[in-house]
Design a protein around this motif. Structure first.
Motif, PDB file in Angstrom:
ATOM      1  N   ASP A 194       3.165  18.925   3.304  1.00 46.05           N
ATOM      2  CA  ASP A 194       2.409  19.532   4.396  1.00 46.05           C
ATOM      3  C   ASP A 194       2.024  20.930   3.919  1.00 46.05           C
ATOM      4  OD1 ASP A 194       1.466  19.760   7.210  1.00 46.05           O
ATOM      5  OD2 ASP A 194       2.987  21.336   7.266  1.00 46.05           O
ATOM      6  N   LYS A 205       5.159  29.029   3.099  1.00 45.41           N
ATOM      7  CA  LYS A 205       5.696  28.029   2.180  1.00 45.41           C
ATOM      8  C   LYS A 205       5.150  26.635   2.522  1.00 45.41           C
ATOM      9  CE  LYS A 205      10.076  30.429   1.286  1.00 45.41           C
ATOM     10  NZ  LYS A 205       9.918  30.572  -0.174  1.00 45.41           N
ATOM     11  N   HIS A 206       4.945  25.823   1.475  1.00 41.82           N
ATOM     12  CA  HIS A 206       4.555  24.429   1.664  1.00 41.82           C
ATOM     13  C   HIS A 206       5.820  23.604   1.895  1.00 41.82           C
ATOM     14  CE1 HIS A 206       0.642  25.613   0.142  1.00 41.82           C
ATOM     15  NE2 HIS A 206       1.195  26.038  -0.979  1.00 41.82           N
ATOM     16  N   THR A 207       5.775  22.727   2.889  1.00 44.80           N
ATOM     17  CA  THR A 207       6.924  21.878   3.203  1.00 44.80           C
ATOM     18  C   THR A 207       6.769  20.527   2.505  1.00 44.80           C
ATOM     19  OG1 THR A 207       7.210  22.932   5.357  1.00 44.80           O
ATOM     20  CG2 THR A 207       8.246  20.785   5.050  1.00 44.80           C
ATOM     21  N   CYS A 208       7.795  20.113   1.769  1.00 47.15           N
ATOM     22  CA  CYS A 208       7.731  18.907   0.936  1.00 47.15           C
ATOM     23  C   CYS A 208       8.794  17.895   1.350  1.00 47.15           C
ATOM     24  CB  CYS A 208       7.948  19.280  -0.534  1.00 47.15           C
ATOM     25  SG  CYS A 208       6.899  20.624  -1.118  1.00 47.15           S
ATOM     26  N   TYR A 209       8.463  16.627   1.084  1.00 44.41           N
ATOM     27  CA  TYR A 209       9.434  15.552   1.341  1.00 44.41           C
ATOM     28  C   TYR A 209       9.522  14.653   0.115  1.00 44.41           C
ATOM     29  CZ  TYR A 209      11.722  11.445   3.314  1.00 44.41           C
ATOM     30  OH  TYR A 209      12.581  10.411   3.551  1.00 44.41           O
ATOM     31  N   PHE A 256      14.040  17.186   2.348  1.00 44.57           N
ATOM     32  CA  PHE A 256      12.982  18.151   2.666  1.00 44.57           C
ATOM     33  C   PHE A 256      13.272  19.450   1.926  1.00 44.57           C
ATOM     34  CE2 PHE A 256      12.972  15.471   6.531  1.00 44.57           C
ATOM     35  CZ  PHE A 256      11.640  15.118   6.550  1.00 44.57           C
ATOM     36  N   ASP A 270      11.119  23.449   0.592  1.00 44.91           N
ATOM     37  CA  ASP A 270       9.923  24.294   0.630  1.00 44.91           C
ATOM     38  C   ASP A 270       9.614  24.848  -0.755  1.00 44.91           C
ATOM     39  OD1 ASP A 270       9.723  23.976   3.372  1.00 44.91           O
ATOM     40  OD2 ASP A 270      10.924  25.766   3.806  1.00 44.91           O
ATOM     41  N   THR A 324      13.776  13.364  11.968  1.00 45.89           N
ATOM     42  CA  THR A 324      13.633  14.814  12.164  1.00 45.89           C
ATOM     43  C   THR A 324      14.173  15.303  13.509  1.00 45.89           C
ATOM     44  OG1 THR A 324      11.419  14.695  13.171  1.00 45.89           O
ATOM     45  CG2 THR A 324      11.544  14.729  10.750  1.00 45.89           C
ATOM     46  N   THR A 367       5.572  19.117  13.581  1.00 39.25           N
ATOM     47  CA  THR A 367       6.340  20.086  12.799  1.00 39.25           C
ATOM     48  C   THR A 367       5.936  19.934  11.340  1.00 39.25           C
ATOM     49  OG1 THR A 367       8.153  18.529  12.386  1.00 39.25           O
ATOM     50  CG2 THR A 367       8.334  19.942  14.352  1.00 39.25           C
ATOM     51  N   ASP A 368       6.235  20.918  10.525  1.00 35.53           N
ATOM     52  CA  ASP A 368       5.896  20.841   9.101  1.00 35.53           C
ATOM     53  C   ASP A 368       6.659  19.706   8.420  1.00 35.53           C
ATOM     54  OD1 ASP A 368       4.298  23.009   9.547  1.00 35.53           O
ATOM     55  OD2 ASP A 368       5.682  24.479   8.693  1.00 35.53           O
ATOM     56  N   VAL A 369       7.955  19.614   8.694  1.00 38.50           N
ATOM     57  CA  VAL A 369       8.742  18.546   8.070  1.00 38.50           C
ATOM     58  C   VAL A 369       8.288  17.177   8.586  1.00 38.50           C
ATOM     59  CG1 VAL A 369      10.752  19.975   7.562  1.00 38.50           C
ATOM     60  CG2 VAL A 369      10.606  18.797   9.777  1.00 38.50           C
TER      61      VAL A 369
END
Length: 294
Positions: free
Chosen positions: A8, A15-19, A26, A28, A89, A95-97
């Motif tokens: 995201d 910060k970019h949120t990653c999965y 998760f 950042d 979540t 949400t970003d996550v």
């Protein structure tokens, strides 16, 4: 092990949120270049100006980068995976996550349905080098239009107009130079349309169109560009197309009409005619990707 990550993206130094689905983790990152250990990188549809140089570095280093192409489906996606989202979540609201997680769910479902190409498109070196220039050109042109509108109501902006006109032309020449270097057969397609090196607006339109249109399917491209009359009472509201790609096709078509002595606004049939020539030229040169557009 082949590694994928879903992001995201964030704007303005956030910060970019990653999965990471393999680790169910998760995390950042400040910069997308921190994801160099992943083989495939999936972004949401928001690609911000400060990200292009980072993406260019990733693509140049052999990473496969994709972006989500159907942002209007977010509400439908959130509803479809509502229970999965709540379980993972704890929330169903945006949400970003949650968005990073939903990108993975869309990818997972598209694999089952064998239609990943509909939801995610590849970013190439052509995209990472030319799209930032196209964004710059569009911004400068909008500023030029704004100043020109001010002059129409009596504001003295003559010096601003001249300065912005030069900046727009310089930006367009930069686009043409890079397109000539990066896009295979660019000038051959231009010549098939009757353009020459002095047709700055037309060549800019062609460059923008070739960046956004990646299909050799004429019908898919017509739909992607919105070159049809929407039916029904709410047809215009429901009609979805890429206005940027249509703008560049319009620039290209305008130039060709004027060169042929037709000083009028282009109609849909004019746009479709020029699009067909471009599509046929791409087919002959064999360098289009599967699917249409952004």
């Amino acid at each position: 092990m082949f590694r994928r990550v879903f992001i995201d993206t964030a704007w303005n130094s956030k910060k970019h949120t990653c999965y990471d689905p393999d680790k169910d983790l998760f995390f950042d990152v400040d910069s997308l270049t921190e994801l160099k250990d992943y083989d495939e990188i999936y972004l949401d549809s928001s690609i911000f100006p400060d990200m292009w140089r980072q993406l260019e570095e990733l693509v140049s280093n052999g990473k496969s980068v994709y972006y989500f192409t159907r942002p209007w489906k977010w509400r439908e996606i959130r509803e479809r995976f509502r229970e999965d989202l709540k379980t993972r979540t704890g929330k169903v609201s945006k949400t970003d996550v949650g968005d990073a997680f939903l990108l993975w769910k869309v990818y997972e479902l598209s694999l089952v349905k064998n239609n990943t190409h509909r939801y995610f498109k590849t970013l190439t070196i052509i995209d990472t080098e030319l799209r930032p220039l196209l964004m710059k050109e569009e911004l400068l042109y909008k500023n030029l239009q704004r100043v020109q509108n001010a002059s129409m109501v009596g504001v003295d902006v003559r010096s601003d107009i001249k300065m912005l006109e030069k900046m727009v032309e310089d930006a367009r020449r930069e686009i043409i130079d890079k397109a000539t270097r990066l896009i295979p057969g660019f000038m051959d397609i231009a010549k098939s349309l009757g353009l020459d090196v002095d047709d700055v607006n037309g060549l800019t339109g062609l460059a923008g169109l070739l960046v956004y249109i990646k299909s050799t399917s004429y019908q898919k491209s017509v739909k992607y560009l919105g070159l049809y009359k929407a039916k029904g009472r709410d047809g215009r509201k429901m009609k979805k197309y890429n206005y940027k790609a249509q703008r560049y096709l319009t620039m290209l078509t305008n130039t060709i009409l004027w060169k042929n002595g037709e000083c009028r606004l282009p109609r849909y049939r004019d746009l479709r005619k020029i699009l067909k020539v471009v599509i046929e030229s791409r087919k002959q040169m064999g360098f289009a990707e599967r699917g249409a557009g952004v």
